[in-house]
Design an enzyme around this catalytic site. Structure first.
Site, PDB file in Angstrom:
ATOM      1  CB  CYS A  85      -0.897  -0.009   1.236  1.00 58.80           C
ATOM      2  SG  CYS A  85      -2.103   1.323   1.233  1.00 58.80           S
ATOM      3  CB  THR A 123      -3.015   4.812   1.251  1.00 62.01           C
ATOM      4  OG1 THR A 123      -3.673   3.915   0.358  1.00 62.01           O
ATOM      5  CG2 THR A 123      -3.980   5.881   1.717  1.00 62.01           C
TER       6      THR A 123
END
Length: 183
Positions: free
Chosen positions: A23, A25
């Site tokens: 990830c 993000t």
């Protein structure tokens, strides 16, 4: 937000903004929250209303799984820990004689192309595509995780997994593993 979601009808809340191994993000958006803290806070809110929590991301070893349950999670997602096994049916790639399996984040370019027809112009990718070493059958990994969680229950005096969060105390440390003989 957990409370709002449960009051709006959700039975289970998935907790985790950016802690996963593939990830990005937190890098792309600057948004995130330490995973164990998020699980503990959201579990407290959800359980008070009769709902459940899924800890999503951040587990790298059996001890992290135990910490997720110890923090109050009812379920723990293990994408990166389970990647690279036959049962995941990922694409096997050979590089310099070694086998790897491709693994990608759920908001990566690969995932968006494969499952949603591509990444919309107004969004950015929040996941990576990586290669993890081929690990064969999943059985040994699962047994290792189960053994670690069982031992955690024994160490903290939890008679069952359900009781683990009630028997767990967390203390902040700067180093959790002695790596003297690993170098």
């Amino acid at each position: 937000m957990t409370q709002e979601l449960v009051l709006s009808g959700a039975d289970i809340i998935k907790v985790g903004i950016g802690p996963g191994s593939v990830c990005t993000t937190r890098i792309q958006t600057g948004v995130g929250y330490p995973q164990l803290s998020a699980v503990m806070e959201c579990a407290d809110a959800a359980h008070g209303l009769g709902a459940h929590i899924i800890a999503d991301g951040g587990c790298t070893c059996p001890g992290d799984v135990a910490k997720g349950f110890g923090g109050g999670a009812d379920f723990v997602m293990l994408g990166g820990m389970l990647a690279g096994h036959d049962e995941g049916r990922g694409k096997v790639v050979k590089v310099n004689g070694s086998k790897y399996i491709e693994f990608y984040g759920s908001s990566s370019d690969v995932a968006n192309k494969k499952h949603y027809g591509g990444l919309s112009d107004y969004r950015s990718s929040e996941g990576r595509n990586v290669r993890v070493k081929y690990r064969g059958k999943i059985k040994d990994t699962i047994l290792n995780i189960l053994g670690g969680v069982r031992s955690s229950c024994t160490y903290v005096g939890a008679p069952s997994l359900k009781q683990l969060s009630k028997c767990t105390t967390f203390v902040r440390v700067s180093k959790q593993f002695n790596d003297t003989f690993t170098k």
